[in-house]
Write a protein that holds these residues in place. Sequence first.
Motif, PDB file in Angstrom:
ATOM      1  N   ILE A  69      -2.042  11.468  -6.540  1.00  0.00           N
ATOM      2  CA  ILE A  69      -3.332  11.112  -5.946  1.00  0.00           C
ATOM      3  C   ILE A  69      -3.265   9.686  -5.399  1.00  0.00           C
ATOM      4  CG2 ILE A  69      -5.793  10.795  -6.359  1.00  0.00           C
ATOM      5  CD1 ILE A  69      -5.560  12.846  -8.614  1.00  0.00           C
ATOM      6  N   ILE A  70      -3.528   9.565  -4.115  1.00  0.00           N
ATOM      7  CA  ILE A  70      -3.597   8.267  -3.447  1.00  0.00           C
ATOM      8  C   ILE A  70      -4.865   8.245  -2.608  1.00  0.00           C
ATOM      9  CG2 ILE A  70      -2.503   6.701  -1.801  1.00  0.00           C
ATOM     10  CD1 ILE A  70       0.178   7.915  -2.578  1.00  0.00           C
ATOM     11  N   ASP A  74      -4.952  14.354  -2.684  1.00  0.00           N
ATOM     12  CA  ASP A  74      -3.762  14.906  -3.318  1.00  0.00           C
ATOM     13  C   ASP A  74      -2.622  15.025  -2.313  1.00  0.00           C
ATOM     14  OD1 ASP A  74      -5.181  15.151  -5.623  1.00  0.00           O
ATOM     15  OD2 ASP A  74      -5.365  17.327  -5.591  1.00  0.00           O
ATOM     16  N   HIS A  75      -1.417  14.660  -2.765  1.00  0.00           N
ATOM     17  CA  HIS A  75      -0.229  14.757  -1.916  1.00  0.00           C
ATOM     18  C   HIS A  75       0.890  15.411  -2.725  1.00  0.00           C
ATOM     19  CE1 HIS A  75      -2.006  12.049   1.115  1.00  0.00           C
ATOM     20  NE2 HIS A  75      -2.513  11.418   0.061  1.00  0.00           N
ATOM     21  N   ARG A 120       2.637   5.146   1.794  1.00  0.00           N
ATOM     22  CA  ARG A 120       4.011   5.656   1.703  1.00  0.00           C
ATOM     23  C   ARG A 120       4.744   5.038   0.513  1.00  0.00           C
ATOM     24  NH1 ARG A 120       5.182   4.781   6.391  1.00  0.00           N
ATOM     25  NH2 ARG A 120       5.089   6.895   7.184  1.00  0.00           N
ATOM     26  N   ILE A 121       4.634   3.721   0.364  1.00  0.00           N
ATOM     27  CA  ILE A 121       5.358   3.092  -0.733  1.00  0.00           C
ATOM     28  C   ILE A 121       4.699   3.387  -2.080  1.00  0.00           C
ATOM     29  CG2 ILE A 121       6.415   1.327   0.713  1.00  0.00           C
ATOM     30  CD1 ILE A 121       4.345  -0.659  -0.142  1.00  0.00           C
ATOM     31  N   MET A 122       3.384   3.599  -2.103  1.00  0.00           N
ATOM     32  CA  MET A 122       2.727   4.031  -3.333  1.00  0.00           C
ATOM     33  C   MET A 122       3.221   5.414  -3.744  1.00  0.00           C
ATOM     34  SD  MET A 122      -1.190   2.733  -2.551  1.00  0.00           S
ATOM     35  CE  MET A 122      -1.888   3.370  -4.081  1.00  0.00           C
ATOM     36  N   PHE A 123       3.282   6.318  -2.792  1.00  0.00           N
ATOM     37  CA  PHE A 123       3.739   7.680  -3.088  1.00  0.00           C
ATOM     38  C   PHE A 123       5.194   7.675  -3.549  1.00  0.00           C
ATOM     39  CE2 PHE A 123       5.705  11.701  -2.014  1.00  0.00           C
ATOM     40  CZ  PHE A 123       4.800  12.622  -2.501  1.00  0.00           C
ATOM     41  N   LEU A 192      -4.852   0.360  -4.587  1.00  0.00           N
ATOM     42  CA  LEU A 192      -4.171   0.069  -5.854  1.00  0.00           C
ATOM     43  C   LEU A 192      -5.176   0.027  -7.007  1.00  0.00           C
ATOM     44  CD1 LEU A 192      -1.608  -2.672  -4.760  1.00  0.00           C
ATOM     45  CD2 LEU A 192      -1.080  -0.345  -5.502  1.00  0.00           C
ATOM     46  N   ARG A 193      -6.351  -0.543  -6.771  1.00  0.00           N
ATOM     47  CA  ARG A 193      -7.377  -0.554  -7.820  1.00  0.00           C
ATOM     48  C   ARG A 193      -7.815   0.864  -8.162  1.00  0.00           C
ATOM     49  NH1 ARG A 193      -9.063  -5.247  -4.914  1.00  0.00           N
ATOM     50  NH2 ARG A 193     -10.507  -4.002  -3.657  1.00  0.00           N
ATOM     51  N   MET A 194      -7.877   1.732  -7.171  1.00  0.00           N
ATOM     52  CA  MET A 194      -8.220   3.135  -7.416  1.00  0.00           C
ATOM     53  C   MET A 194      -7.128   3.849  -8.209  1.00  0.00           C
ATOM     54  SD  MET A 194      -9.812   4.028  -3.657  1.00  0.00           S
ATOM     55  CE  MET A 194     -10.092   5.767  -3.998  1.00  0.00           C
TER      56      MET A 194
END
Length: 274
Positions: A69-70, A74-75, A120-123, A192-194
């Motif tokens: 989840i970002i 959903d991904h 992208r980098i979070m995922f 990022l806070r989410m």
Amino acid sequence: MAPKKVLFVSQEVSPYLPDTSMSVLGRDIPQGIHGKEFEVRSFTPKYGCINERRNQLHEVIRLSGMNLIIDDSDHPLIIKVATLLPSRMQVYFIDNDDYFQPLPEKGLETDLLPADNDERIMFFTMGVAETVKKLRWQPAVIHCSGWVSALTPLYLRRRYSDDPIFRDSKIVYALQPEKFEGTLDPRFAEKLRMSDFSEEDIAALGSDPVDFATLNRLAIDYADAVIQVTGDVDPALVEYAKASGKPFLAYEGEEDRVDRYTEFYRSLLGEEDD
């Protein structure tokens, strides 16, 4: 004695992408230390320009299927793997149609559109962490190379801080010269806070849109040690890393770099040669 496990989180790995200083390093260092005193596994994005048939990638069903989840969306996470010869080292690919598919007939640069880089980098970072957890593969050293890997120290030291898989790992951030232009999405900090990061966790990002230097400083802040990969790394980032007081391996040319990296890992693990 069982070999120590080293996890490489690499932006580019040759031969899956064309040879560049970054992709060649993403191949040579892991292969160079694999099978000696270290057991190595490498993770990299499955960019859409990577030819799966030619490179013999196949999906690992038991590792795929999770949704990440970002920004409240959903991904699906798809994991593929290939064996890098001649070392027979396993390379895992983080795949997702939303983030790593180029336009037809285009190349790597289309995978990295600036508007998507924050997510992208979070995922990619979450995909690596969740997959390593599923593998139950506990790394002694985690080597992060390239700005696509720059969130890894933050995630492992905050979001996964209590996980026994990563709790005792030494995180190394490798400073590379390759940059992205401009800034990340203005909502990057909000996303990022989410994802359960506190204001204190990401205070170093500041209030302005995040650029390459700010993202790299964040990685240095949460890493245990830093490596300067080439002589043309941003001097300001080199000085920032040195000023942190953390173990720092300066660039001394390409000769014997596998041995120098090996010695650096040993020192982080308290295993210096007598």
